[in-house]
Design an enzyme around this catalytic site. Structure first.
Site, PDB file in Angstrom:
ATOM      1  N   LYS A 111      -1.528  -9.225  -2.269  1.00 33.33           N
ATOM      2  CA  LYS A 111      -0.915 -10.030  -3.337  1.00 33.33           C
ATOM      3  C   LYS A 111      -1.813 -11.219  -3.670  1.00 33.33           C
ATOM      4  O   LYS A 111      -1.974 -11.580  -4.842  1.00 33.33           O
ATOM      5  CB  LYS A 111       0.470 -10.519  -2.905  1.00 33.33           C
ATOM      6  CG  LYS A 111       1.516  -9.427  -2.833  1.00 33.33           C
ATOM      7  CD  LYS A 111       2.262  -9.293  -4.139  1.00 33.33           C
ATOM      8  CE  LYS A 111       3.025  -7.988  -4.283  1.00 33.33           C
ATOM      9  NZ  LYS A 111       4.049  -7.786  -3.273  1.00 33.33           N
ATOM     10  N   LYS A 191       2.177   6.211  -6.446  1.00 35.64           N
ATOM     11  CA  LYS A 191       3.626   6.180  -6.255  1.00 35.64           C
ATOM     12  C   LYS A 191       4.291   5.813  -7.591  1.00 35.64           C
ATOM     13  O   LYS A 191       3.765   4.944  -8.321  1.00 35.64           O
ATOM     14  CB  LYS A 191       3.923   5.102  -5.207  1.00 35.64           C
ATOM     15  CG  LYS A 191       5.343   5.038  -4.739  1.00 35.64           C
ATOM     16  CD  LYS A 191       5.445   4.052  -3.575  1.00 35.64           C
ATOM     17  CE  LYS A 191       6.883   3.811  -3.200  1.00 35.64           C
ATOM     18  NZ  LYS A 191       7.049   2.940  -2.053  1.00 35.64           N
ATOM     19  N   LYS A 194       7.276   1.117 -11.969  1.00 34.56           N
ATOM     20  CA  LYS A 194       7.402   0.535 -13.301  1.00 34.56           C
ATOM     21  C   LYS A 194       6.135  -0.179 -13.714  1.00 34.56           C
ATOM     22  O   LYS A 194       5.703  -0.124 -14.853  1.00 34.56           O
ATOM     23  CB  LYS A 194       8.548  -0.477 -13.288  1.00 34.56           C
ATOM     24  CG  LYS A 194       9.692   0.020 -14.078  1.00 34.56           C
ATOM     25  CD  LYS A 194      10.750  -0.992 -14.188  1.00 34.56           C
ATOM     26  CE  LYS A 194      11.790  -0.373 -15.104  1.00 34.56           C
ATOM     27  NZ  LYS A 194      12.959  -1.178 -15.245  1.00 34.56           N
TER      28      LYS A 194
END
Ligand code: SF4
Length: 323
Positions: A111, A191, A194
């Site tokens: 991240k 995977k 969205k």
């Protein structure tokens, strides 16, 4: 009954990956455990800087959860920030969590790489908040996919450390590996997600579902209709495995013999997905007309969650000699 905890970020309308990878399992668990299911809106703030769509996302997600079969009579369904005790417990647990444990978490590093302009404290403290989410309800079981096992292991370490310092307070949460495999997206590589735009939302219309499925990547070696296919490398075939189990062998044989084209094969998949999701879509349309029902569900969920949360927090404070 033993208690299960699971949470998900408020990502709005749910997709097939959410359904097959988590929600189906959550629905089954409702009859075997006391389940606590949470929309983790505070976690979402670690990566969100704009929150304009947050409430819409929560509402859409709840609509899907309810329509798909999460039952507020059986389970506690609530929103993380509606139980502020979790933030207090997060602070207390942070006092027993070595910073070095948090800095080595691979998802933190990832991240921090993706959003270098926003490496906030919440991002590094994420596993502590996740631990607080679980242990606040003294959950013994956490349904996870293989990819989430390291996070749960860290939660177990933090729990053990607290118990060692202050006496046995929390059960160490065990992983319950979800029996459903990871669902790949329409690109057949990543995977379903969205963020990557490779998803199919459960609440799409029949026509919208068809449009999406028609874009799915198939066997890359099958360039022409006459070419024999390789179903074992085709993601459309994998999706047939979820929605068309009875015809799976037939489809594989026909694909290998080039007796069926990819367009036809996808149309069969579209019909199966639409037939499977029809009751869900009807139910969703009914619940969407009752906004007061959704508010009642989350208010009641928060009320029930807070009863457990207050009791746990009071015990924690006593153990820590804060009372
Ligand atoms: S026929 Fe079906 S299983 Fe075979 S490659 Fe095409 S889409 Fe995939």
């Amino acid at each position: 009954m033993r208690r299960v905890f699971s949470g998900a970020r408020p990502t709005g309308r749910q997709h097939l990956g959410n359904y097959l990878g988590a929600l189906q399992n959550w629905i089954t668990l409702q009859d075997q455990y006391h389940c606590v299911y949470c929309i983790v809106d505070i976690h979402a703030l670690t990566t969100l800087t704009e929150t304009d769509k947050l409430q819409d996302n929560i509402r859409e997600m709840l609509l899907d959860w309810l329509a798909v079969g999460l039952d507020p009579q059986k389970s506690i369904l609530f929103i993380q920030s509606h139980v502020p005790e979790v933030m207090e417990l997060h602070t207390l647990l942070s006092m027993v969590t070595p910073l070095s444990w948090l800095l080595r978490v691979p998802t933190f590093k990832e991240k921090a790489r993706i959003q270098p302009q926003n490496v906030n404290y919440g991002l590094v403290g994420y596993p502590v908040l996740m631990t607080a989410d679980i242990v606040l309800y003294k959950a013994e079981v956490v349904p996870v996919g293989e990819d989430q096992l390291p996070h749960l292991e860290l939660a177990r370490e933090i729990t053990r450390r607290f118990n060692n310092f202050f006496g046995n307070t929390f059960p160490e949460p065990e992983a319950k590996l979800t029996p459903f495999p990871m669902v790949l997206g329409l690109d057949g590589k990543e995977k379903m997600s969205k963020q990557l735009g490779n998803h199919i939302e459960l609440a799409l219309s029949d026509e919208e579902t068809e449009k999406k499925v028609m874009t799915a990547v198939t066997d890359p070696a099958r360039r022409y209709r006459r070419d024999p296919g390789h179903p074992e490398v085709c993601n459309v075939y994998r999706l047939h495995g979820f929605f068309n189990l009875n015809n799976l062998d037939d489809i594989a044989i026909q694909c290998r013999q080039a007796a069926i084209g990819c367009v036809e094969c996808k149309k069969i998949l579209v019909n199966s997905i639409n037939n499977t999701l029809q009751p869900f879509r009807e139910q969703r349309a009914i619940i969407a007309t009752k906004p007061e029902y959704i508010i009642d569900v989350i208010n009641d969920g928060a009320k029930r969650a807070r009863i457990i949360a207050r009791e746990t927090l009071s015990e924690v404070k006593q153990k820590m000699k804060l009372v």
